[in-house]
Design a protein around this motif. Structure first.
Motif, PDB file in Angstrom:
ATOM      1  N   GLN A 157     -41.693  51.012   3.930  1.00 31.90           N
ATOM      2  CA  GLN A 157     -41.335  51.980   2.890  1.00 31.90           C
ATOM      3  C   GLN A 157     -42.238  53.208   2.960  1.00 31.90           C
ATOM      4  O   GLN A 157     -41.776  54.335   2.820  1.00 31.90           O
ATOM      5  CB  GLN A 157     -41.414  51.330   1.509  1.00 31.90           C
ATOM      6  CG  GLN A 157     -40.328  50.320   1.276  1.00 31.90           C
ATOM      7  CD  GLN A 157     -40.507  49.549  -0.023  1.00 31.90           C
ATOM      8  OE1 GLN A 157     -41.631  49.319  -0.465  1.00 31.90           O
ATOM      9  NE2 GLN A 157     -39.397  49.166  -0.624  1.00 31.90           N
ATOM     10  N   ALA A 158     -43.528  53.008   3.181  1.00 33.52           N
ATOM     11  CA  ALA A 158     -44.455  54.136   3.269  1.00 33.52           C
ATOM     12  C   ALA A 158     -44.180  54.981   4.511  1.00 33.52           C
ATOM     13  O   ALA A 158     -44.294  56.215   4.478  1.00 33.52           O
ATOM     14  CB  ALA A 158     -45.895  53.626   3.282  1.00 33.52           C
ATOM     15  N   GLN A 207     -33.908  53.926   8.039  1.00 29.29           N
ATOM     16  CA  GLN A 207     -33.840  53.027   9.192  1.00 29.29           C
ATOM     17  C   GLN A 207     -34.183  53.770  10.473  1.00 29.29           C
ATOM     18  O   GLN A 207     -34.953  53.286  11.300  1.00 29.29           O
ATOM     19  CB  GLN A 207     -32.440  52.437   9.331  1.00 29.29           C
ATOM     20  CG  GLN A 207     -32.084  51.407   8.321  1.00 29.29           C
ATOM     21  CD  GLN A 207     -30.639  50.960   8.467  1.00 29.29           C
ATOM     22  OE1 GLN A 207     -29.909  51.450   9.316  1.00 29.29           O
ATOM     23  NE2 GLN A 207     -30.229  50.037   7.624  1.00 29.29           N
ATOM     24  N   LEU A 208     -33.622  54.952  10.641  1.00 30.06           N
ATOM     25  CA  LEU A 208     -33.876  55.729  11.849  1.00 30.06           C
ATOM     26  C   LEU A 208     -35.336  56.136  11.945  1.00 30.06           C
ATOM     27  O   LEU A 208     -35.951  56.053  13.010  1.00 30.06           O
ATOM     28  CB  LEU A 208     -32.976  56.961  11.880  1.00 30.06           C
ATOM     29  CG  LEU A 208     -31.477  56.695  12.000  1.00 30.06           C
ATOM     30  CD1 LEU A 208     -30.700  58.008  11.933  1.00 30.06           C
ATOM     31  CD2 LEU A 208     -31.153  55.936  13.265  1.00 30.06           C
ATOM     32  N   THR A 251     -42.265  52.712  -3.254  1.00 34.53           N
ATOM     33  CA  THR A 251     -42.531  51.282  -3.150  1.00 34.53           C
ATOM     34  C   THR A 251     -42.277  50.552  -4.452  1.00 34.53           C
ATOM     35  O   THR A 251     -42.594  49.384  -4.579  1.00 34.53           O
ATOM     36  CB  THR A 251     -43.992  51.036  -2.709  1.00 34.53           C
ATOM     37  OG1 THR A 251     -44.853  51.696  -3.633  1.00 34.53           O
ATOM     38  CG2 THR A 251     -44.224  51.542  -1.299  1.00 34.53           C
ATOM     39  N   ARG A 252     -41.672  51.244  -5.433  1.00 32.21           N
ATOM     40  CA  ARG A 252     -41.358  50.564  -6.691  1.00 32.21           C
ATOM     41  C   ARG A 252     -40.216  49.587  -6.458  1.00 32.21           C
ATOM     42  O   ARG A 252     -39.415  49.741  -5.548  1.00 32.21           O
ATOM     43  CB  ARG A 252     -40.992  51.564  -7.779  1.00 32.21           C
ATOM     44  CG  ARG A 252     -39.709  52.293  -7.519  1.00 32.21           C
ATOM     45  CD  ARG A 252     -39.426  53.298  -8.636  1.00 32.21           C
ATOM     46  NE  ARG A 252     -38.357  54.172  -8.267  1.00 32.21           N
ATOM     47  CZ  ARG A 252     -37.065  53.894  -8.371  1.00 32.21           C
ATOM     48  NH1 ARG A 252     -36.671  52.742  -8.830  1.00 32.21           N
ATOM     49  NH2 ARG A 252     -36.154  54.765  -7.999  1.00 32.21           N
ATOM     50  N   ASP A 307     -36.887  46.976  12.025  1.00 33.85           N
ATOM     51  CA  ASP A 307     -36.261  45.723  11.599  1.00 33.85           C
ATOM     52  C   ASP A 307     -36.439  45.509  10.100  1.00 33.85           C
ATOM     53  O   ASP A 307     -35.514  45.100   9.401  1.00 33.85           O
ATOM     54  CB  ASP A 307     -36.857  44.532  12.360  1.00 33.85           C
ATOM     55  CG  ASP A 307     -36.510  44.548  13.834  1.00 33.85           C
ATOM     56  OD1 ASP A 307     -35.486  45.174  14.193  1.00 33.85           O
ATOM     57  OD2 ASP A 307     -37.264  43.935  14.616  1.00 33.85           O
ATOM     58  N   VAL A 308     -37.628  45.821   9.606  1.00 33.84           N
ATOM     59  CA  VAL A 308     -37.904  45.667   8.182  1.00 33.84           C
ATOM     60  C   VAL A 308     -37.034  46.631   7.389  1.00 33.84           C
ATOM     61  O   VAL A 308     -36.425  46.261   6.377  1.00 33.84           O
ATOM     62  CB  VAL A 308     -39.401  45.898   7.874  1.00 33.84           C
ATOM     63  CG1 VAL A 308     -39.662  45.782   6.384  1.00 33.84           C
ATOM     64  CG2 VAL A 308     -40.270  44.908   8.647  1.00 33.84           C
TER      65      VAL A 308
END
Length: 135
Positions: free
Chosen positions: A122-123, A84-85, A129-130, A96-97
């Motif tokens: 995620q990247a 998140q950070l 990304t699984r 936000d995502v």
């Protein structure tokens, strides 16, 4: 078995051991007995905590430490927090995502933000990304 409380349990047991050498029936005081009683209760509490299973349901860390607040994997919680950070630092919208991912899981994040935004978030934080099944 939960190994987290074991160091504290060892300390309490050592403290109790010292009372075994110092306490005698002839000169025991109520205060000393109160201290021993509290130490025994603490040892019981720590022993019960150590005997609890640590299964968090986490695929990545099945025997990892358990967060006492919600019983989830503490290692994954730390990873989600760092993600998140980092996502917020890269792109505020990605933050936000990433928050949605951490709080509600991948399925909800895709529903709210779309698959492309989830993959980018995620990247950006180096997360796989699984599909993780809602973690």
């Amino acid at each position: 078995m939960n190994r987290t409380p074991l160091p504290a349990l060892v300390t309490v047991l050592r403290t109790l051991g010292t009372y075994g050498n110092r306490l005698s029936p002839a000169d025991a005081t109520p205060e000393q007995l109160d201290v021993v009683h509290q130490a025994i209760e603490e040892a019981r509490r720590l022993l019960a905590a150590a005997r609890r299973p640590t299964s968090t349901g986490c695929v990545d860390h099945p025997a990892g430490p358990v967060d006492p607040t919600d019983g989830l994997c503490l290692l994954c919680r730390g990873r989600r927090h760092r993600a998140q950070l980092q996502a917020a630092a890269v792109d505020p919208a990605l933050g936000d995502v990433a928050r949605t991912l951490a709080e509600h899981g991948e399925t909800e994040a895709v529903r709210r933000h779309g698959p492309r935004a989830v993959t980018r978030a995620q990247a950006a934080v180096g997360r796989s990304t699984r599909h993780t099944g809602g973690r």
